[in-house]
Scaffold this active site. Structure first.
Site, PDB file in Angstrom:
ATOM      1  N   LYS A 275       0.799  -1.315   0.044  1.00  6.25           N
ATOM      2  CA  LYS A 275      -0.056  -0.053   0.074  1.00  6.25           C
ATOM      3  C   LYS A 275       0.894   1.231   0.182  1.00  6.25           C
ATOM      4  O   LYS A 275       1.809   1.281   0.592  1.00  6.25           O
ATOM      5  CB  LYS A 275      -0.993   0.068   1.346  1.00  6.25           C
ATOM      6  CG  LYS A 275      -1.966   1.136   1.334  1.00  6.25           C
ATOM      7  CD  LYS A 275      -2.812   1.001   2.770  1.00  6.25           C
ATOM      8  CE  LYS A 275      -3.730   2.008   2.691  1.00  6.25           C
ATOM      9  NZ  LYS A 275      -4.628   2.072   3.884  1.00  6.25           N
TER      10      LYS A 275
ATOM     11  N   HIS B 229      -0.346   4.478   0.307  1.00  6.30           N
ATOM     12  CA  HIS B 229      -0.429   5.725   1.002  1.00  6.30           C
ATOM     13  C   HIS B 229      -1.125   5.334   2.388  1.00  6.30           C
ATOM     14  O   HIS B 229      -1.433   4.134   2.609  1.00  6.30           O
ATOM     15  CB  HIS B 229      -1.870   6.601   0.074  1.00  6.30           C
ATOM     16  CG  HIS B 229      -2.843   5.488  -0.091  1.00  6.30           C
ATOM     17  ND1 HIS B 229      -2.878   4.395  -1.207  1.00  6.30           N
ATOM     18  CD2 HIS B 229      -4.242   5.540   0.534  1.00  6.30           C
ATOM     19  CE1 HIS B 229      -4.149   3.580  -0.916  1.00  6.30           C
ATOM     20  NE2 HIS B 229      -4.711   4.210  -0.120  1.00  6.30           N
TER      21      HIS B 229
END
Length: 240
Positions: A110, A112
């Site tokens: 991921k 962010h």
């Protein structure tokens, strides 16, 4: 059901639980490896809240019996290991009053948010002692993906310790390219013990009902006919 004198009660209860949950079945099955097996385990059949709660308790009891309490993180590889690790740390807190952190990996990092990166749950940090949790392993290949993910979280792999791995069932079959079982092969490659809640030998000893010569498949009972098929299977594919 059958009775095995020296088997721990949680193991007997777990075998009953696998049968009741229709996770462990006997018949004729083609495995991913192409082998034709007289038994099959599908851990994906644990789907309800009560099933996952009980499953976490069985894993917690097995981990406690095999590895004790001296560990900090329970790592469940994506995807099946995610619910296993969560259910088991909850059970561990309830049964043994010890807070273990859960951690799992993402298939894709991921990029962010506050929890960006490869991991779900807890970070892995210097000094952590880690137990890996999986459903079942036949070839041992999955651990070859998991161990590098764990070690990549620290600068030096000696900064952390993998205490061991726990799976639900030791199928006791040859791993690929060796006569040893997948769990023994993992220990040989990585140096940490790989254990199971129960082995197929324990399952057979517990569920086998002698003097029943028919081939009728009955939930929770290994008849003489099924036993012969299992014996033939292990004659060909059993670990040495």
């Amino acid at each position: 059901m059958g009775y095995t004198k020296n088997m721990d009660q949680y193991k007997k209860d777990f075998i009953d639980f696998m049968v009741e949950s229709k996770v462990l079945k006997f018949g004729s099955f083609t495995l991913k490896s192409g082998r034709h097996s007289p038994f099959f385990m599908n851990a994906g059949a644990y789907v309800t809240g009560s099933q996952l709660s009980r499953l976490g308790e069985f894993y917690a009891q097995a981990i406690h019996a095999n590895f004790g309490d001296d560990f900090d993180v329970l790592f469940g590889p994506a995807y099946k290991g995610i619910p296993l690790s969560v259910a088991t740390v909850i059970a561990y807190s309830r049964l043994y009053n010890k807070e273990i952190r859960y951690c799992s990996n993402r298939k894709e990092a991921k990029d962010h948010g506050a929890d960006k990166g490869m991991l779900l749950g807890s970070d892995i940090k210097k000094g952590d002692r880690i137990v890996i949790i999986e459903d079942v392993t036949t070839s041992g290949k999955s651990i070859d993906e998991t161990v590098p993910v764990i070690y990549s979280q620290v600068q030096d792999k000696n900064d952390i310790t993998i205490v061991g791995e726990m799976v639900s069932l030791n199928r006791m079959e040859k791993a690929q390219d060796t006569d040893k079982s997948a769990l023994d092969s993992i220990t040989d490659r990585y140096g940490f013990p790989a254990r199971a809640i129960v082995s197929m030998k324990e399952v057979i000893d517990y569920l086998y009902k002698p003097d029943n010569s028919n081939n009728i498949i009955t939930d929770g009972i290994i008849t003489d006919g099924i036993k012969k098929e299992i014996d033939a299977y292990y004659e060909e594919w059993g670990a040495k």
